[in-house]
Design a protein around this motif. Structure first.
Motif, PDB file in Angstrom:
ATOM      1  N   THR A  50       0.831  -1.196  -0.002  1.00  0.00           N
ATOM      2  CA  THR A  50      -0.159  -0.030   0.023  1.00  0.00           C
ATOM      3  C   THR A  50       0.820   1.340   0.089  1.00  0.00           C
ATOM      4  OG1 THR A  50      -1.678  -1.454   1.145  1.00  0.00           O
ATOM      5  CG2 THR A  50      -1.866   1.145   1.142  1.00  0.00           C
ATOM      6  N   ALA A  51       1.942   1.133   0.773  1.00  0.00           N
ATOM      7  CA  ALA A  51       2.905   2.412   0.657  1.00  0.00           C
ATOM      8  C   ALA A  51       3.559   2.520  -0.553  1.00  0.00           C
ATOM      9  CB  ALA A  51       3.789   2.309   2.001  1.00  0.00           C
ATOM     10  N   ARG A  52       3.903   1.443  -1.003  1.00  0.00           N
ATOM     11  CA  ARG A  52       4.589   1.505  -2.188  1.00  0.00           C
ATOM     12  C   ARG A  52       3.758   2.150  -3.495  1.00  0.00           C
ATOM     13  NH1 ARG A  52       6.829  -4.170  -3.562  1.00  0.00           N
ATOM     14  NH2 ARG A  52       7.025  -3.175  -5.744  1.00  0.00           N
ATOM     15  N   ALA A  53       2.519   1.566  -3.432  1.00  0.00           N
ATOM     16  CA  ALA A  53       1.525   2.133  -4.536  1.00  0.00           C
ATOM     17  C   ALA A  53       1.395   3.529  -4.438  1.00  0.00           C
ATOM     18  CB  ALA A  53       0.205   1.274  -3.989  1.00  0.00           C
ATOM     19  N   ALA A  54       1.314   3.975  -3.016  1.00  0.00           N
ATOM     20  CA  ALA A  54       0.911   5.435  -2.856  1.00  0.00           C
ATOM     21  C   ALA A  54       2.195   6.236  -3.322  1.00  0.00           C
ATOM     22  CB  ALA A  54       0.744   5.725  -1.433  1.00  0.00           C
ATOM     23  N   LYS A  55       3.440   5.614  -3.120  1.00  0.00           N
ATOM     24  CA  LYS A  55       4.546   6.500  -3.476  1.00  0.00           C
ATOM     25  C   LYS A  55       4.793   6.385  -5.170  1.00  0.00           C
ATOM     26  CE  LYS A  55       9.679   6.423  -3.405  1.00  0.00           C
ATOM     27  NZ  LYS A  55       9.740   6.764  -4.900  1.00  0.00           N
ATOM     28  N   VAL A  56       4.320   5.501  -5.817  1.00  0.00           N
ATOM     29  CA  VAL A  56       4.510   5.308  -7.349  1.00  0.00           C
ATOM     30  C   VAL A  56       3.180   6.004  -7.728  1.00  0.00           C
ATOM     31  CG1 VAL A  56       4.229   3.635  -9.084  1.00  0.00           C
ATOM     32  CG2 VAL A  56       5.411   3.172  -7.400  1.00  0.00           C
ATOM     33  N   ALA A  57       2.212   6.250  -7.247  1.00  0.00           N
ATOM     34  CA  ALA A  57       1.044   7.032  -7.814  1.00  0.00           C
ATOM     35  C   ALA A  57       1.393   8.662  -7.418  1.00  0.00           C
ATOM     36  CB  ALA A  57      -0.189   6.983  -6.816  1.00  0.00           C
ATOM     37  N   ALA A  58       2.179   8.911  -6.380  1.00  0.00           N
ATOM     38  CA  ALA A  58       2.635  10.207  -6.268  1.00  0.00           C
ATOM     39  C   ALA A  58       3.915  10.649  -7.387  1.00  0.00           C
ATOM     40  CB  ALA A  58       3.101  10.608  -4.946  1.00  0.00           C
ATOM     41  N   ASP A  59       4.561   9.827  -7.584  1.00  0.00           N
ATOM     42  CA  ASP A  59       5.637   9.606  -8.579  1.00  0.00           C
ATOM     43  C   ASP A  59       5.219  10.005  -9.913  1.00  0.00           C
ATOM     44  OD1 ASP A  59       7.700   9.509  -6.721  1.00  0.00           O
ATOM     45  OD2 ASP A  59       8.106   7.310  -7.209  1.00  0.00           O
ATOM     46  N   ILE A  60       3.763   9.104 -10.347  1.00  0.00           N
ATOM     47  CA  ILE A  60       3.544   9.310 -11.585  1.00  0.00           C
ATOM     48  C   ILE A  60       2.853  10.691 -11.496  1.00  0.00           C
ATOM     49  CG2 ILE A  60       1.362   8.624 -12.930  1.00  0.00           C
ATOM     50  CD1 ILE A  60       2.071   5.992 -11.985  1.00  0.00           C
ATOM     51  N   GLU A  61       2.221  10.914 -10.569  1.00  0.00           N
ATOM     52  CA  GLU A  61       1.579  12.592 -10.810  1.00  0.00           C
ATOM     53  C   GLU A  61       2.778  13.801 -10.746  1.00  0.00           C
ATOM     54  OE1 GLU A  61      -0.964  15.626 -10.609  1.00  0.00           O
ATOM     55  OE2 GLU A  61      -1.423  13.617 -10.705  1.00  0.00           O
ATOM     56  N   ASN A  62       3.758  13.478 -10.294  1.00  0.00           N
ATOM     57  CA  ASN A  62       4.857  14.367 -10.299  1.00  0.00           C
ATOM     58  C   ASN A  62       5.526  14.223 -11.545  1.00  0.00           C
ATOM     59  OD1 ASN A  62       4.761  15.119  -7.673  1.00  0.00           O
ATOM     60  ND2 ASN A  62       6.254  13.606  -7.076  1.00  0.00           N
ATOM     61  N   GLU A  63       5.550  13.258 -12.256  1.00  0.00           N
ATOM     62  CA  GLU A  63       5.987  13.171 -13.696  1.00  0.00           C
ATOM     63  C   GLU A  63       5.081  13.924 -14.735  1.00  0.00           C
ATOM     64  OE1 GLU A  63       8.666  12.001 -16.662  1.00  0.00           O
ATOM     65  OE2 GLU A  63       8.932  11.920 -14.250  1.00  0.00           O
ATOM     66  N   GLN A  64       3.742  13.671 -14.476  1.00  0.00           N
ATOM     67  CA  GLN A  64       2.805  14.329 -15.356  1.00  0.00           C
ATOM     68  C   GLN A  64       2.880  15.815 -15.165  1.00  0.00           C
ATOM     69  OE1 GLN A  64      -0.725  12.423 -14.093  1.00  0.00           O
ATOM     70  NE2 GLN A  64      -0.620  10.746 -15.648  1.00  0.00           N
ATOM     71  N   GLN A  65       3.075  16.528 -14.004  1.00  0.00           N
ATOM     72  CA  GLN A  65       3.273  17.826 -13.793  1.00  0.00           C
ATOM     73  C   GLN A  65       4.561  18.144 -14.514  1.00  0.00           C
ATOM     74  OE1 GLN A  65       3.137  18.522  -9.691  1.00  0.00           O
ATOM     75  NE2 GLN A  65       0.877  18.216  -9.475  1.00  0.00           N
ATOM     76  N   ARG A  66       5.565  17.520 -14.450  1.00  0.00           N
ATOM     77  CA  ARG A  66       6.974  17.838 -14.859  1.00  0.00           C
ATOM     78  C   ARG A  66       6.839  17.869 -16.380  1.00  0.00           C
ATOM     79  NH1 ARG A  66      12.266  14.094 -14.075  1.00  0.00           N
ATOM     80  NH2 ARG A  66      11.206  13.174 -15.733  1.00  0.00           N
ATOM     81  N   VAL A  67       6.238  16.877 -16.984  1.00  0.00           N
ATOM     82  CA  VAL A  67       6.110  16.976 -18.446  1.00  0.00           C
ATOM     83  C   VAL A  67       5.050  18.253 -18.932  1.00  0.00           C
ATOM     84  CG1 VAL A  67       4.860  15.665 -20.326  1.00  0.00           C
ATOM     85  CG2 VAL A  67       6.366  14.593 -18.824  1.00  0.00           C
ATOM     86  N   GLY A  68       4.142  18.448 -18.142  1.00  0.00           N
ATOM     87  CA  GLY A  68       3.197  19.709 -18.530  1.00  0.00           C
ATOM     88  C   GLY A  68       3.963  20.771 -18.428  1.00  0.00           C
ATOM     89  N   GLN A  69       4.961  20.732 -17.381  1.00  0.00           N
ATOM     90  CA  GLN A  69       5.616  22.242 -17.096  1.00  0.00           C
ATOM     91  C   GLN A  69       6.718  22.243 -18.463  1.00  0.00           C
ATOM     92  OE1 GLN A  69       5.281  24.376 -14.887  1.00  0.00           O
ATOM     93  NE2 GLN A  69       6.785  25.804 -15.731  1.00  0.00           N
ATOM     94  N   TRP A  70       7.322  21.236 -18.699  1.00  0.00           N
ATOM     95  CA  TRP A  70       8.018  21.280 -19.812  1.00  0.00           C
ATOM     96  C   TRP A  70       7.425  21.492 -21.299  1.00  0.00           C
ATOM     97  CZ3 TRP A  70      10.854  15.736 -19.704  1.00  0.00           C
ATOM     98  CH2 TRP A  70      11.738  15.681 -18.749  1.00  0.00           C
ATOM     99  N   LYS A  71       6.013  21.375 -21.459  1.00  0.00           N
ATOM    100  CA  LYS A  71       5.366  21.607 -22.449  1.00  0.00           C
ATOM    101  C   LYS A  71       5.302  23.200 -22.532  1.00  0.00           C
ATOM    102  CE  LYS A  71       2.821  17.480 -23.403  1.00  0.00           C
ATOM    103  NZ  LYS A  71       1.707  16.796 -23.584  1.00  0.00           N
ATOM    104  N   ILE A  72       4.811  23.814 -21.315  1.00  0.00           N
ATOM    105  CA  ILE A  72       4.846  25.252 -21.214  1.00  0.00           C
ATOM    106  C   ILE A  72       6.055  25.974 -21.488  1.00  0.00           C
ATOM    107  CG2 ILE A  72       4.346  27.003 -19.515  1.00  0.00           C
ATOM    108  CD1 ILE A  72       2.431  25.162 -18.148  1.00  0.00           C
ATOM    109  N   GLU A  73       6.948  25.405 -20.845  1.00  0.00           N
ATOM    110  CA  GLU A  73       8.358  25.943 -21.095  1.00  0.00           C
ATOM    111  C   GLU A  73       8.794  25.761 -22.703  1.00  0.00           C
ATOM    112  OE1 GLU A  73      11.018  24.089 -18.404  1.00  0.00           O
ATOM    113  OE2 GLU A  73      10.322  24.849 -16.830  1.00  0.00           O
ATOM    114  N   ASN A  74       8.525  24.666 -23.325  1.00  0.00           N
ATOM    115  CA  ASN A  74       8.814  24.759 -24.771  1.00  0.00           C
ATOM    116  C   ASN A  74       8.033  25.781 -25.564  1.00  0.00           C
ATOM    117  OD1 ASN A  74      10.673  22.774 -24.614  1.00  0.00           O
ATOM    118  ND2 ASN A  74       9.319  21.093 -24.705  1.00  0.00           N
ATOM    119  N   ILE A  75       6.835  26.143 -25.249  1.00  0.00           N
ATOM    120  CA  ILE A  75       5.935  26.970 -25.739  1.00  0.00           C
ATOM    121  C   ILE A  75       6.670  28.335 -25.710  1.00  0.00           C
ATOM    122  CG2 ILE A  75       3.984  28.257 -25.720  1.00  0.00           C
ATOM    123  CD1 ILE A  75       2.599  25.329 -25.257  1.00  0.00           C
ATOM    124  N   ARG A  76       6.950  28.735 -24.348  1.00  0.00           N
ATOM    125  CA  ARG A  76       7.557  30.152 -24.230  1.00  0.00           C
ATOM    126  C   ARG A  76       8.986  30.306 -24.827  1.00  0.00           C
ATOM    127  NH1 ARG A  76       6.496  29.813 -17.722  1.00  0.00           N
ATOM    128  NH2 ARG A  76       4.193  30.498 -17.775  1.00  0.00           N
TER     129      ARG A  76
END
Length: 140
Positions: A76-102
């Motif tokens: 359960t703890a590992r699943a929560a950590k991986v879910a948080a890592d996936i969310e962080n990765e999605q935010q990071r990719v979204g931020q990269w897209k914004i930076e690339n547009i700028r």
């Protein structure tokens, strides 16, 4: 350039493996005990016991109820950590897209037009003087 797996894809694959093992463990716990521990109890178990090695379907059958509960807590703890890592990765990719547009956008026409509008309103001169004053005071 090396070919590497996408971090998000790797995390999703890891999440699928964790969920499969967690579901098997939940099934065994429910079959033996009838009820699952609360999230607080799972956190306490995960904190107080070392993580058991990953197992397959056969090894889950061989574990005692206590071992299953400890494994469930860590899964359960590992699943929560991986879910948080996936969310962080999605935010990071979204931020990269914004930076690339700028990075690709040409801001020069906007800046030139903005300065023209400020000059027409008579606001550019005082702003330039204020900036020079700040620069002189900051250089000392």
């Amino acid at each position: 350039m090396a070919v590497t797996a996408d971090r998000r894809e790797r995390l999703l694959a890891e999440q699928a493996v964790i969920e499969k093992e967690r579901n098997m463990t939940v099934g065994k716990v429910q079959a033996r005990a009838g009820k699952l521990p609360s999230p607080a109890e799972l956190e306490r178990l995960a904190a107080s016991h070392p993580e058991p090695p990953a197992t397959g379907e056969v090894a889950v059958d061989e574990r005692t109820l206590e071992q299953l509960l400890i494994a469930l807590a860590h899964l359960t703890a590992r699943a929560a950590k991986v879910a948080a890592d996936i969310e962080n990765e999605q935010q990071r990719v979204g931020q990269w897209k914004i930076e690339n547009i700028r990075r690709r956008h040409n801001y020069a026409p906007f800046i030139v037009n903005f300065l023209k509008v400020l000059a027409e309103r008579g606001e550019l001169g005082p702003l330039v003087e204020q900036a020079k004053k700040k620069q002189r005071h900051g250089a000392r």
